[in-house]
Write a protein that holds these residues in place. Structure first.
Motif, PDB file in Angstrom:
ATOM      1  N   GLU A 119       0.847  -1.183   0.000  1.00  0.00           N
ATOM      2  CA  GLU A 119       0.000   0.000   0.000  1.00  0.00           C
ATOM      3  C   GLU A 119       0.888   1.240   0.000  1.00  0.00           C
ATOM      4  OE1 GLU A 119      -2.419  -0.292   3.453  1.00  0.00           O
ATOM      5  OE2 GLU A 119      -3.091  -2.342   3.019  1.00  0.00           O
ATOM      6  N   ALA A 120       0.607   2.154  -0.896  1.00  0.00           N
ATOM      7  CA  ALA A 120       1.379   3.397  -0.974  1.00  0.00           C
ATOM      8  C   ALA A 120       0.444   4.557  -1.265  1.00  0.00           C
ATOM      9  CB  ALA A 120       2.441   3.281  -2.066  1.00  0.00           C
ATOM     10  N   ASP A 121       0.932   5.766  -0.949  1.00  0.00           N
ATOM     11  CA  ASP A 121       0.116   6.966  -1.174  1.00  0.00           C
ATOM     12  C   ASP A 121       0.101   7.397  -2.635  1.00  0.00           C
ATOM     13  OD1 ASP A 121      -0.600   7.072   1.423  1.00  0.00           O
ATOM     14  OD2 ASP A 121       0.605   8.822   1.963  1.00  0.00           O
ATOM     15  N   ARG A 160      -1.021   3.483   8.273  1.00  0.00           N
ATOM     16  CA  ARG A 160       0.070   2.527   8.200  1.00  0.00           C
ATOM     17  C   ARG A 160      -0.365   1.216   7.562  1.00  0.00           C
ATOM     18  NH1 ARG A 160       4.635   3.238  11.340  1.00  0.00           N
ATOM     19  NH2 ARG A 160       4.711   5.280  12.347  1.00  0.00           N
ATOM     20  N   GLN A 161       0.646   0.514   7.033  1.00  0.00           N
ATOM     21  CA  GLN A 161       0.447  -0.870   6.614  1.00  0.00           C
ATOM     22  C   GLN A 161       1.124  -1.775   7.623  1.00  0.00           C
ATOM     23  OE1 GLN A 161       1.670  -1.925   2.627  1.00  0.00           O
ATOM     24  NE2 GLN A 161       0.846  -3.990   2.814  1.00  0.00           N
ATOM     25  N   ARG A 219       2.338   4.496   4.994  1.00  0.00           N
ATOM     26  CA  ARG A 219       2.212   4.349   3.536  1.00  0.00           C
ATOM     27  C   ARG A 219       2.930   5.484   2.809  1.00  0.00           C
ATOM     28  NH1 ARG A 219      -2.953   2.805   5.344  1.00  0.00           N
ATOM     29  NH2 ARG A 219      -3.804   4.891   4.952  1.00  0.00           N
TER      30      ARG A 219
END
Length: 354
Positions: free
Chosen positions: A259-261, A293-294, A346
């Motif tokens: 997961e990323a922004d 957060r992940q 993330r």
């Protein structure tokens, strides 16, 4: 005319490589290098063996000639100017001190070559010896000095004639870790004081991050990325830069979806630095910003204690992640086979070109 211009005394240092290529037979050691260095900047050229970094420095020093392109200093081409007329101070990894001359005579030699009278030479040598903390060692031979002291002499000799440009070729490579750290501080201090445009070549990432205003990372004779130390470390453009400058967890082929922004385009990979990952027991309370957060669970495979840091290797499914955390008083220590929870913001995930 170009030679005469260089002989008129110190000039503002502005260095430009314009499409410079250096061929050795069919091999291009440097390929189409274009780079501008403003006056007073401390620029480090960083890269692995064979990346072209040393060739770039030798081209600027005049020890080798470009096969194509041009090199300018303060707007004037120096491609045809021999090295001894380029008015540059050079420090080599081997120091290259004259073994048969005392420290004072080593410092006096470049001043004699410039025709400075004896009384002025003596005064300048005294000031420089004091500046590099070698006041009482002027009459010693290089063989009677420690590695750190020899390095100080080499720096003093490069600076004593007041050249506008200082070139450093792996300047701290021959020193042990403690001496390297001391000399890094000394080089930074000298740069602040003298303001010389400085080009340093090294393969040592920590040295580059510590010393530089800007870093050029080279690969296969070309610039991979050039930026400030902070930007290169935090926002590498490619997987090569991420791996070479510091340590990176490349998040590909994992058993979890990253997961990323930001969106991850085709041909790129996700990356996160080890110190950006938190480690805790699976039952530990979640952080207040858990929604940003992940989180993944894994098993510790190894722990390395390195003074102020602990470095963990954590198995997450089929992948191994590296986690680096500051040692804190009373902090929990995890051992091999311990179950742990890892989490990261993330926004700390970077997307880099593969």
């Amino acid at each position: 005319m170009e030679h005469d211009a260089l002989e008129q005394g110190p000039i503002p240092a502005q260095i430009e490589f314009r499409g410079v290529t250096k061929m050795y037979g069919a091999v291009s050691a440097v390929k189409d290098l274009s780079l501008s260095v403003p006056h007073g900047e401390f620029l480090t050229i960083l890269g692995p063996s064979g990346s072209g970094k040393t060739t770039a420095l030798m081209l600027l020093a005049g020890f080798v000639a470009p096969s194509k392109g041009d090199i300018l200093i303060s707007g004037k081409s120096v491609a045809a100017v021999p090295s001894f007329r380029r008015d540059q101070g050079i420090v080599f990894q081997s120091y290259a001190l004259f073994p048969h001359l005392t420290v004072r005579r080593n410092l006096e030699f470049p001043l004699e070559m410039r025709g400075m009278v004896a009384i002025e030479r003596a005064a300048r040598i005294d000031r420089m010896l004091a500046r590099v903390h070698l006041n009482d060692l002027g009459d010693r031979m290089p063989s009677q000095l420690s590695g750190g002291q020899q390095q100080r002499v080499a720096l003093a000799r490069a600076l004593i004639a007041d050249p506008p440009i200082l070139l450093l070729d792996e300047p701290l490579g021959a020193l042990d870790r403690n001496l390297r750290e001391q000399m890094q501080g000394e080089i930074k201090s000298l740069h602040r004081e003298f303001g010389k445009t400085t080009i340093c070549v090294t393969h040592d990432q920590e040295e580059a991050l510590t010393l530089s205003d800007r870093i050029v990372v080279m690969r296969a004779g070309q610039i991979e990325q050039a930026d400030t130390p902070e930007a290169l470390y935090d926002r590498p453009a490619t997987r090569f830069v991420a791996d070479f400058l510091g340590e990176a967890n490349i998040l590909e082929n994992h058993d979890f979806e990253v997961e990323a922004d930001v969106e991850q385009p085709f041909g790129s990979v996700a990356m996160i630095r080890p110190e950006r990952i938190g480690i805790a027991a699976p039952t530990a309370p979640c952080r207040a910003d858990a929604d940003q957060r992940q989180s993944v669970t894994g098993t510790v495979e190894g722990m390395i204690y390195a003074g102020p840091l602990r470095k963990y290797q954590v198995r997450v499914g089929s992948s191994l992640l590296v986690v680096r955390e500051q040692v804190a008083s009373g902090g929990q220590i995890f051992r091999p086979d311990d179950a742990v929870r890892l989490d990261w913001l993330r926004s700390d995930v970077r997307i880099v070109a593969a």
